[in-house]
Design a protein around this motif. Structure first.
Motif, mmCIF file in Angstrom:
data_model
loop_
_atom_site.group_PDB
_atom_site.id
_atom_site.type_symbol
_atom_site.label_atom_id
_atom_site.label_comp_id
_atom_site.label_asym_id
_atom_site.label_seq_id
_atom_site.Cartn_x
_atom_site.Cartn_y
_atom_site.Cartn_z
ATOM 1 N N UNK A 149 0.841 -1.179 0.000
ATOM 2 C CA UNK A 149 0.000 0.000 0.000
ATOM 3 C C UNK A 149 0.882 1.237 0.000
ATOM 4 N N UNK A 150 0.545 2.193 -0.847
ATOM 5 C CA UNK A 150 1.329 3.413 -0.961
ATOM 6 C C UNK A 150 0.399 4.615 -0.900
ATOM 7 N N UNK A 151 0.973 5.761 -0.590
ATOM 8 C CA UNK A 151 0.252 7.033 -0.608
ATOM 9 C C UNK A 151 0.959 7.948 -1.595
ATOM 10 N N UNK A 152 0.319 9.044 -2.032
ATOM 11 C CA UNK A 152 0.976 9.938 -2.996
ATOM 12 C C UNK A 152 2.327 10.430 -2.486
ATOM 13 N N UNK A 153 3.349 10.295 -3.327
ATOM 14 C CA UNK A 153 4.699 10.709 -2.964
ATOM 15 C C UNK A 153 5.600 9.573 -2.562
ATOM 16 N N UNK A 154 5.035 8.399 -2.291
ATOM 17 C CA UNK A 154 5.875 7.255 -1.939
ATOM 18 C C UNK A 154 6.677 6.780 -3.149
ATOM 19 N N UNK A 155 7.939 6.484 -2.932
ATOM 20 C CA UNK A 155 8.775 5.939 -3.991
ATOM 21 C C UNK A 155 8.497 4.448 -4.106
ATOM 22 N N UNK A 156 8.070 4.024 -5.283
ATOM 23 C CA UNK A 156 7.755 2.614 -5.499
ATOM 24 C C UNK A 156 9.030 1.834 -5.794
ATOM 25 N N UNK A 157 9.833 2.336 -6.715
ATOM 26 C CA UNK A 157 11.094 1.678 -7.042
ATOM 27 C C UNK A 157 12.006 2.671 -7.747
ATOM 28 N N UNK A 158 13.301 2.469 -7.611
ATOM 29 C CA UNK A 158 14.280 3.298 -8.315
ATOM 30 C C UNK A 158 14.888 2.559 -9.502
ATOM 31 N N UNK A 159 14.411 1.344 -9.754
ATOM 32 C CA UNK A 159 14.894 0.549 -10.889
ATOM 33 C C UNK A 159 14.311 1.134 -12.175
ATOM 34 N N UNK A 211 14.235 -0.184 -15.010
ATOM 35 C CA UNK A 211 13.808 -1.216 -15.948
ATOM 36 C C UNK A 211 12.310 -1.424 -15.992
ATOM 37 N N UNK A 212 11.557 -0.743 -15.112
ATOM 38 C CA UNK A 212 10.106 -0.910 -15.076
ATOM 39 C C UNK A 212 9.418 0.175 -15.889
ATOM 40 N N UNK A 213 8.227 -0.148 -16.416
ATOM 41 C CA UNK A 213 7.422 0.819 -17.168
ATOM 42 C C UNK A 213 6.410 1.466 -16.241
ATOM 43 N N UNK A 214 6.107 2.736 -16.511
ATOM 44 C CA UNK A 214 5.192 3.506 -15.669
ATOM 45 C C UNK A 214 3.750 3.252 -16.093
ATOM 46 N N UNK A 215 2.907 2.863 -15.145
ATOM 47 C CA UNK A 215 1.501 2.625 -15.429
ATOM 48 C C UNK A 215 0.623 3.668 -14.769
ATOM 49 N N UNK A 216 -0.697 3.406 -14.726
ATOM 50 C CA UNK A 216 -1.645 4.336 -14.125
ATOM 51 C C UNK A 216 -1.320 4.523 -12.638
ATOM 52 N N UNK A 217 -1.496 5.751 -12.160
ATOM 53 C CA UNK A 217 -1.299 6.029 -10.744
ATOM 54 C C UNK A 217 0.151 6.226 -10.344
ATOM 55 N N UNK A 238 12.851 12.376 -10.456
ATOM 56 C CA UNK A 238 14.285 12.127 -10.278
ATOM 57 C C UNK A 238 14.642 10.677 -10.571
ATOM 58 N N UNK A 239 14.119 10.189 -11.690
ATOM 59 C CA UNK A 239 14.373 8.825 -12.156
ATOM 60 C C UNK A 239 13.909 7.769 -11.157
ATOM 61 N N UNK A 240 12.936 8.123 -10.327
ATOM 62 C CA UNK A 240 12.329 7.170 -9.405
ATOM 63 C C UNK A 240 10.838 7.081 -9.699
ATOM 64 N N UNK A 241 10.322 5.865 -9.717
ATOM 65 C CA UNK A 241 8.892 5.664 -9.965
ATOM 66 C C UNK A 241 8.136 5.958 -8.672
ATOM 67 N N UNK A 242 7.235 6.954 -8.733
ATOM 68 C CA UNK A 242 6.566 7.459 -7.535
ATOM 69 C C UNK A 242 5.055 7.339 -7.679
ATOM 70 N N UNK A 243 4.375 7.060 -6.575
ATOM 71 C CA UNK A 243 2.920 6.910 -6.589
ATOM 72 C C UNK A 243 2.250 8.284 -6.622
ATOM 73 N N UNK A 244 1.205 8.409 -7.434
ATOM 74 C CA UNK A 244 0.439 9.657 -7.494
ATOM 75 C C UNK A 244 -0.923 9.529 -6.824
#
Length: 294
Positions: free
Chosen positions: A27-37, A39-45, A50-56
């Motif tokens: 479970x994440x809230x807006x602003x949480x860093x999901x991963x810094x890898x 190699x992953x593609x960005x999806x909905x939400x 800064x090259x980190x996948x973050x939850x919106x």
């Protein structure tokens, strides 16, 4: 003069870069860093910061291969093909009805996607189009199934099965669509003496358990006979139980509803929604569900 302001960032525990399926739910809230890898593609939400996948949005992280998205905990209904929905007719148009289904856009029920009284299979004529209000009119409640999804996200419905159609006497309860558990069937005849339709869109229909279905009516026969007091009491108790479970974010399906109903029998119907009694009933329901799973 414009002023650039930013709230102080609190330290977040980022999720593992691998995000393997065995990690469980995150479970994440807006602003949480999901991963810094990278190699992953960005999806909905999600978004890149800064090259980190973050939850919106606040929700649950889901991964499909290299695609990561966040499913919101609270959102409008996003229908999929095969979903059972309960909706209200809002407009009668040419060869179609507009249906409100708790989604971003009104859904569409085509005249060619319904069973006509008598059940005969034939082309819809001009006479059928003129008689559309005899079948369904503004304000009528219906149960239907999602047949397809248009490119703009609007849903196309159908009622070509006798289990779907116009709804008669009963009570509708609105909850969050995320609380409806997906099952093989969403039509349940409960042992307490009433039936429920658990719409994937968050609309739940509670009604007296029907007798013999009139197949000649094509799903548009509604009984207007008075509902006995005993049935009305069961329906009222089920309604309050649903509201109690929804307030405590308990998943809604036939077993949880029945357990909550049985736990509430020691209290009067009007007392179920009192906070202290609601907590007691839901606590007992959760414990029974845990015992069943364990």
């Amino acid at each position: 003069m414009a002023v650039d302001m930013r709230l102080p960032a609190r330290k977040q525990a980022s999720l593992p870069a691998s995000l393997s399926s065995s990690d469980g739910k995150h479970l994440v809230v807006p602003g949480d860093v999901i991963t810094s890898d990278t190699g992953f593609m960005r999806g909905h939400g999600t978004y890149m910061d800064d090259e980190k996948l973050t939850a919106s949005v606040a929700g649950e992280v889901e991964r499909v291969n290299k695609l990561i998205c966040v499913r919101p905990l609270k959102t409008r209904f996003n229908g999929e093909v095969g979903d059972v929905v309960v909706g209200r007719i809002t407009e009668v148009q040419q060869k179609r009805w507009k249906v409100e289904t708790n989604s971003r856009l009104d859904s569409v029920l085509l005249l060619s996607s319904v069973n006509l009284p008598g059940g005969e299979l034939r082309r819809r004529s001009a006479e059928d189009e003129l008689a559309m209000r005899d079948y369904l009119q503004e304000g009528d409640l219906i149960s239907a199934e999602v047949q397809s999804v248009f490119s703009d996200g609007a849903l196309s419905l159908h009622t070509r099965s006798l289990k779907y159609g116009k709804l008669g006497q009963g009570v509708v309860v609105q909850v969050s669509p995320s609380l409806i558990k997906r099952q093989k069937t969403h039509f349940h005849n409960l042992t307490c003496g009433a039936s429920v339709i658990l719409g994937n869109n968050g609309y739940i229909w509670i009604y007296p358990t029907p007798g013999q279905q009139d197949e000649e009516a094509g799903g548009y026969y509604t009984s207007l006979e008075p509902v006995p007091l005993s049935d009305r009491e069961v329906i009222s108790r089920l309604r309050n139980c649903l509201l109690a479970l929804a307030a405590h974010k308990v998943m809604l399906y036939d077993t949880s509803i029945l357990y909550c109903y049985e736990s509430s029998l020691t209290h009067q119907i009007k007392d179920i929604l009192k906070p202290e009694i609601m907590d007691e009933i839901v606590m007992e329901t959760r414990q029974r569900l845990l015992d069943q799973e364990g």
